[in-house]
Design a protein around this motif. Structure first.
Motif, PDB file in Angstrom:
ATOM      1  N   SER A 124      40.995  38.566  25.998  1.00 41.02           N
ATOM      2  CA  SER A 124      41.363  37.197  26.383  1.00 41.02           C
ATOM      3  C   SER A 124      42.823  37.117  26.809  1.00 41.02           C
ATOM      4  CB  SER A 124      41.099  36.232  25.221  1.00 41.02           C
ATOM      5  OG  SER A 124      39.719  36.155  24.940  1.00 41.02           O
ATOM      6  N   GLU A 127      43.161  38.610  30.256  1.00 39.88           N
ATOM      7  CA  GLU A 127      42.567  37.753  31.288  1.00 39.88           C
ATOM      8  C   GLU A 127      43.623  36.882  31.947  1.00 39.88           C
ATOM      9  OE1 GLU A 127      38.613  34.860  31.676  1.00 39.88           O
ATOM     10  OE2 GLU A 127      39.192  35.730  29.748  1.00 39.88           O
ATOM     11  N   CYS A 130      45.092  38.478  35.100  1.00 34.67           N
ATOM     12  CA  CYS A 130      44.185  38.845  36.191  1.00 34.67           C
ATOM     13  C   CYS A 130      44.679  38.291  37.523  1.00 34.67           C
ATOM     14  CB  CYS A 130      42.776  38.328  35.911  1.00 34.67           C
ATOM     15  SG  CYS A 130      41.546  38.836  37.142  1.00 34.67           S
ATOM     16  N   LYS A 211      35.586  35.376  41.363  1.00 28.90           N
ATOM     17  CA  LYS A 211      35.496  36.331  40.257  1.00 28.90           C
ATOM     18  C   LYS A 211      34.061  36.742  39.916  1.00 28.90           C
ATOM     19  CE  LYS A 211      39.826  35.082  37.936  1.00 28.90           C
ATOM     20  NZ  LYS A 211      40.453  34.706  36.644  1.00 28.90           N
ATOM     21  N   ILE A 242      37.300  39.805  35.092  1.00 27.38           N
ATOM     22  CA  ILE A 242      38.322  39.005  34.414  1.00 27.38           C
ATOM     23  C   ILE A 242      39.675  39.716  34.337  1.00 27.38           C
ATOM     24  CG2 ILE A 242      36.655  37.657  33.122  1.00 27.38           C
ATOM     25  CD1 ILE A 242      37.129  39.461  30.727  1.00 27.38           C
ATOM     26  N   TYR A 243      39.709  40.992  34.691  1.00 26.28           N
ATOM     27  CA  TYR A 243      40.971  41.712  34.842  1.00 26.28           C
ATOM     28  C   TYR A 243      40.717  42.922  35.724  1.00 26.28           C
ATOM     29  CZ  TYR A 243      45.219  44.348  34.076  1.00 26.28           C
ATOM     30  OH  TYR A 243      46.383  45.026  34.288  1.00 26.28           O
ATOM     31  N   ARG A 252      32.993  40.256  32.159  1.00 27.65           N
ATOM     32  CA  ARG A 252      32.289  39.435  31.173  1.00 27.65           C
ATOM     33  C   ARG A 252      30.962  38.999  31.770  1.00 27.65           C
ATOM     34  NH1 ARG A 252      35.929  35.859  29.939  1.00 27.65           N
ATOM     35  NH2 ARG A 252      36.552  36.791  27.945  1.00 27.65           N
TER      36      ARG A 252
END
Length: 266
Positions: A124, A127, A130, A211, A242-243, A252
């Motif tokens: 998280s 993220e 990103c 994304k 997410i990255y 994810r």
């Protein structure tokens, strides 16, 4: 500080006939401070001046030269570069911590619930770093090893279930993404450390936004010893990037599963 555009040079006169002409460039920041005395010159009409030296009462307290302005700009640029470097270092530190946590855990299968939660917290945080539109980055293409999945069966199905891991030792889990829209998943395993096998999925991905992508896979192919056949039907999954950087990709799934991919060769 106000900027004063001087259209002419200032001439300062001393008590002797010698003229002192300090070279003060135009468009240089100049601050004047009144240094008028309380007396008035007769006939001059200007406080603090006398007849002989009409601007003797003015004092130039500081001249900000272009060198000072350039130095200020360099300091601001250096500060911005330092801030960017700190951000990059923060992301790198988090990535190194994340990889060390999942190393040697059979891609997360051996982690406890508390350890999975720690991984989720670090993901998280990453993220936030990103890039805005990861699907437009060339970094997404290439060969990736699956380093972790919060749900062991998500990348390998039944082959990665508790019973599957007991009977089949996973030797490799990989994903290939190639232009323009190819995705290939592969799980290589060994049955009882005697017979090698491989299950693979091939499909195409469709971007849903900046994304999220949707992947439609063809029926899986199974190689086991000398046998090679397809079974089942098509399947569809959705996953968000997410990255992403040149080394690591985090994803994810639509059901909340977290994936860590590491570029092969790093």
């Amino acid at each position: 500080m106000a900027l004063v555009n001087s259209s002419s040079y200032l001439s300062l006169f001393s008590a002797t006939p010698t003229i002192i002409r300090p070279k003060v460039r135009a468009n240089v920041n100049v601050r004047f401070v009144d240094a008028f005395s309380s007396s008035k010159s007769s006939g001059s009409g200007i406080e603090g001046c006398n007849e002989k030296h009409p601007i003797e009462g003015l004092a130039i307290t500081r001249i900000v030269r272009p060198r000072a302005i350039i130095r200020s700009s360099v300091v601001r640029a250096s500060s911005a570069a330092t801030s960017l470097q700190q951000t990059e270092n923060s992301a790198e530190n988090l990535l190194d911590t994340l990889l060390s946590m999942v190393e040697g855990t059979d891609r997360g299968a051996k982690l406890s619930n508390e350890e999975h939660e720690r991984v989720a917290r670090i993901v998280s945080q990453l993220e936030r770093f990103c890039m805005p539109e990861p699907l437009k980055s060339p970094f997404i293409l290439g060969e990736w090893d699956v380093e972790y999945c919060s749900n062991p069966t998500s990348p390998g199905g039944y082959y990665r279930s508790a019973i599957g891991r007991l009977l089949l030792r996973t030797k490799e889990m990989a994903q290939s993404i190639q232009a323009p829209d190819f995705v290939g998943n592969r799980v290589v395993f060994s049955a009882f450390n005697a017979i090698d096998g491989e299950v693979s999925l091939e499909g195409k991905f469709t971007p849903l936004d900046n994304k999220w992508i949707e992947i439609t896979f063809n029926p899986p192919s199974l190689k086991f010893g000398s046998f090679n056949f397809q079974y089942g039907g098509q399947s569809t999954v959705k996953i968000a990037i997410i990255y992403l950087d040149e080394r690591i990709r985090l994803g994810r799934g639509s059901r909340g599963s977290i994936f860590i991919f590491k570029r092969r060769g790093w």
